[in-house]
Design an enzyme around this catalytic site. Structure first.
Site, PDB file in Angstrom:
ATOM      1  N   HIS A  90     -19.939 -42.371  44.910  1.00 41.55           N
ATOM      2  CA  HIS A  90     -19.757 -41.581  46.127  1.00 41.55           C
ATOM      3  C   HIS A  90     -21.057 -41.445  46.923  1.00 41.55           C
ATOM      4  O   HIS A  90     -22.142 -41.314  46.361  1.00 41.55           O
ATOM      5  CB  HIS A  90     -19.231 -40.190  45.778  1.00 41.55           C
ATOM      6  CG  HIS A  90     -20.121 -39.416  44.862  1.00 41.55           C
ATOM      7  ND1 HIS A  90     -21.149 -38.623  45.318  1.00 41.55           N
ATOM      8  CD2 HIS A  90     -20.156 -39.316  43.516  1.00 41.55           C
ATOM      9  CE1 HIS A  90     -21.756 -38.056  44.314  1.00 41.55           C
ATOM     10  NE2 HIS A  90     -21.186 -38.461  43.186  1.00 41.55           N
ATOM     11  N   ASP A  91     -20.915 -41.538  48.229  1.00 40.23           N
ATOM     12  CA  ASP A  91     -22.000 -41.280  49.189  1.00 40.23           C
ATOM     13  C   ASP A  91     -23.123 -42.312  49.141  1.00 40.23           C
ATOM     14  O   ASP A  91     -24.182 -42.102  49.727  1.00 40.23           O
ATOM     15  CB  ASP A  91     -22.593 -39.877  48.991  1.00 40.23           C
ATOM     16  CG  ASP A  91     -21.543 -38.792  49.045  1.00 40.23           C
ATOM     17  OD1 ASP A  91     -20.974 -38.587  50.128  1.00 40.23           O
ATOM     18  OD2 ASP A  91     -21.275 -38.164  48.000  1.00 40.23           O
ATOM     19  N   GLY A 131     -24.321 -41.720  42.595  1.00 43.51           N
ATOM     20  CA  GLY A 131     -24.070 -41.082  43.874  1.00 43.51           C
ATOM     21  C   GLY A 131     -25.316 -40.872  44.718  1.00 43.51           C
ATOM     22  O   GLY A 131     -26.409 -40.661  44.207  1.00 43.51           O
TER      23      GLY A 131
END
Length: 256
Positions: free
Chosen positions: A119-120, A137
């Site tokens: 994520h991200d 992340g």
């Protein structure tokens, strides 16, 4: 172009010329650009946008919910650019609201078998991530970076443009632009000279970058002591400015 056994949500936007293989599932709020080829047994969940002329091989999972325990079902996104190759069993997760809500992948990248993009994460253009590389992340990866097989990148690290990690490198701090690294934890092992030559960097720029590398790593200086010298070099060559910018962007500290 869409196999009869594939399942495509009615709300998905599929451009002309997209191929979707047997038993693949395309979920709601997915957009796929022209010329992209989705292999068999691929799952794409939204919100996800995939650009033009990508090729995604079998068993990949694209746009799934992230593995962050703070995630609570928010409508975060995954955005993928153009001309990427995503090989078998890769996993790309959507972002979180704790960051800017977007996982973003640029264009012309190669993701080899079993690469994980958490994520991200932000990946630039023209990168190569070899088999079994895991990117945690909030990591940012600059253009033209190469991560060798089984590289493991800790969350929030920044990997500079034109840098290179050897196989099985464990990245716990930021890697400056142009630097080659290896080991657990990653340590600097020179300038990525061959890569720069292949990309058309001038002999003068490479010479200045060699000098900058020595200033950073071989003169016993702290980063604070080295920065004024590097900034003076950057005023003479934009290539050195890329290095300086990557150092200024570091929040975890650089590999030593």
């Amino acid at each position: 172009m869409i196999h009869p056994s594939a399942i495509v949500d009615p709300s998905a936007t599929i451009a002309e010329g997209v191929e979707i293989g047997p038993y693949s599932i395309i979920g709601a709020d997915v957009t796929i650009g022209a010329g992209t080829v989705i292999g068999p047994h691929v799952i794409v969940r939204g919100p996800t946008t995939i650009g033009k002329n990508n090729r995604i091989f079998q068993f990949a999972s694209i746009g799934e919910e992230c593995q962050d325990k703070k995630y609570n079902g928010e409508p975060t996104r995954l955005i993928i650019g153009d001309n990427n190759v995503i090989r078998e069993a890769c996993t790309f997760h959507r972002g979180t609201v704790q960051d800017n809500g977007i996982t973003q992948v640029g264009s012309n990248n190669l993701f080899m078998v079993n690469v994980h993009i958490a994520h991200d994460v932000v990946v630039g253009d023209n990168c190569i991530l070899a088999n079994d590389t895991n990117v945690a992340g909030h990591v940012h990866i600059g253009d033209w970076a190469i991560l060798g097989g089984a590289t493991q990148v800790h969350q929030f690290c920044v990997i500079g443009a034109h840098s290179m990690c050897g196989a099985a490198t464990v990245v716990l701090k930021d890697i400056p632009a142009y630097v080659m690294s290896l080991g657990y934890p990653a340590q600097p092992h020179g300038l990525n000279t061959e890569g720069l030559k292949r990309r058309g960097f001038s002999a003068d720029s490479i010479s200045r970058l060699r000098k900058a590398y020595k200033t950073l790593y071989r003169q016993g200086l702290t980063l604070a002591e080295a920065m004024p010298i590097l900034q003076a070099e950057a005023a003479q060559d934009p290539a050195v400015q890329v290095l300086v910018d990557s150092l200024n962007a570091s929040t975890r500290g650089i590999i030593r």
